[in-house]
Design a protein around this motif. Structure first.
Motif, short mmCIF file in Angstrom:
data_model
loop_
_atom_site.label_atom_id
_atom_site.label_comp_id
_atom_site.label_asym_id
_atom_site.label_seq_id
_atom_site.Cartn_x
_atom_site.Cartn_y
_atom_site.Cartn_z
N CYS A 2 0.85 -1.19 0.00
CA CYS A 2 0.00 0.00 0.00
C CYS A 2 0.89 1.24 0.00
CB CYS A 2 -0.89 0.01 1.24
SG CYS A 2 -1.89 1.50 1.38
N MET A 33 -1.53 -1.03 -4.14
CA MET A 33 -2.64 -0.10 -4.02
C MET A 33 -2.09 1.28 -3.69
SD MET A 33 -5.67 0.22 -1.20
CE MET A 33 -4.48 0.38 0.09
N CYS A 98 -8.51 5.70 -5.20
CA CYS A 98 -7.81 4.47 -4.83
C CYS A 98 -7.52 3.74 -6.15
CB CYS A 98 -8.68 3.62 -3.91
SG CYS A 98 -7.87 2.10 -3.40
N THR A 100 -5.37 0.55 -8.02
CA THR A 100 -4.78 -0.74 -7.67
C THR A 100 -4.26 -1.46 -8.91
OG1 THR A 100 -6.83 -2.02 -7.94
CG2 THR A 100 -6.44 -1.03 -5.78
N TRP A 104 -3.91 -6.93 -7.04
CA TRP A 104 -4.62 -6.48 -5.84
C TRP A 104 -6.12 -6.61 -6.06
CZ3 TRP A 104 -8.34 -3.38 -3.91
CH2 TRP A 104 -8.31 -3.10 -2.55
N LYS A 105 -6.57 -6.20 -7.25
CA LYS A 105 -8.00 -6.26 -7.57
C LYS A 105 -8.51 -7.71 -7.54
CE LYS A 105 -11.18 -4.33 -10.92
NZ LYS A 105 -11.54 -2.94 -10.94
N PHE A 108 -9.02 -8.78 -3.92
CA PHE A 108 -10.16 -8.12 -3.28
C PHE A 108 -11.17 -7.71 -4.34
CE2 PHE A 108 -6.39 -7.30 -0.68
CZ PHE A 108 -6.80 -7.81 0.54
N ALA A 111 -13.91 -5.12 -3.35
CA ALA A 111 -13.48 -3.88 -2.69
C ALA A 111 -14.15 -2.67 -3.33
CB ALA A 111 -11.97 -3.74 -2.78
N LEU A 128 -11.82 2.73 2.57
CA LEU A 128 -11.67 1.58 1.70
C LEU A 128 -12.24 0.35 2.38
CD1 LEU A 128 -10.46 0.23 -0.85
CD2 LEU A 128 -8.34 -0.07 0.47
N ARG A 129 -13.17 -0.29 1.72
CA ARG A 129 -13.77 -1.53 2.23
C ARG A 129 -13.32 -2.67 1.34
NH1 ARG A 129 -17.79 -0.73 6.06
NH2 ARG A 129 -18.53 1.41 6.22
N CYS A 130 -12.63 -3.62 1.95
CA CYS A 130 -12.05 -4.71 1.16
C CYS A 130 -12.93 -5.95 1.09
CB CYS A 130 -10.67 -5.07 1.71
SG CYS A 130 -9.48 -3.76 1.46
N ARG A 132 -13.33 -9.00 1.58
CA ARG A 132 -12.81 -10.18 0.88
C ARG A 132 -13.65 -11.38 1.25
NH1 ARG A 132 -6.61 -12.41 1.00
NH2 ARG A 132 -6.91 -13.98 -0.57
#
Length: 146
Positions: A2, A33, A98, A100, A104-105, A108, A111, A128-130, A132
């Motif tokens: 990150c 990210m 944000c 990515t 990363w995508k 998540f 996300a 940011l809400r991930c 997963r």
């Protein structure tokens, strides 16, 4: 990985940062990210009021393309920055983002970024809400007699 950093929002400083990201991108072999106030927009639709900085948008868009970055979907308010200028003209822009990498995508896929209400700044905070979701396999059917 990150990346969260702040630089003085001057076109020359931002341009150097975009060049740095382009240089570093091939060296990054893990999910990446970037969450920050980029102080740039890419498209005229990311702005309401004022004039569209086409040359700066092209430089920023080039960095995103070269680094193969994707903008994470956001909800709530579309614009993340607002300023009242001369003659009471209000300019709104989507400056905070944000971005990515595809790895990363893929980690998540659900996300998203929630744009929160601003309080003491001209920027809206981002959350940011991930979310997963892990595959836990097929759940067995259960029949319950009443």
């Amino acid at each position: 990985m990150c990346t969260r950093l702040y630089v003085i929002p001057l076109p020359s400083t931002c341009s150097k940062l975009w060049d740095h990201f382009k240089y570093r991108n091939p060296l990054i072999h893990q999910p990446w990210m970037l969450l920050r106030d980029f102080d740039e927009i890419i498209y005229p639709t990311e702005q309401c009021g004022g004039f569209f900085p086409n040359a700066r948008a092209n430089v920023f868009g080039s960095m995103i393309d070269v680094c193969f970055l994707f903008d994470v979907y956001s909800i709530s308010s579309f614009f993340t920055w607002q300023k009242r200028c001369r003659n009471n003209v209000i300019i709104s822009r989507m400056l905070d983002k944000c971005l990515t990498s595809d790895t990363w995508k893929n980690m998540f896929p659900n996300a998203y970024v929630e744009v929160l209400c601003r309080m003491h700044s001209n920027h809206n905070p981002l959350f940011l809400r991930c979310d997963r979701q892990e595959n836990r396999g097929v759940k067995p059917f259960k029949f319950e007699a009443t």
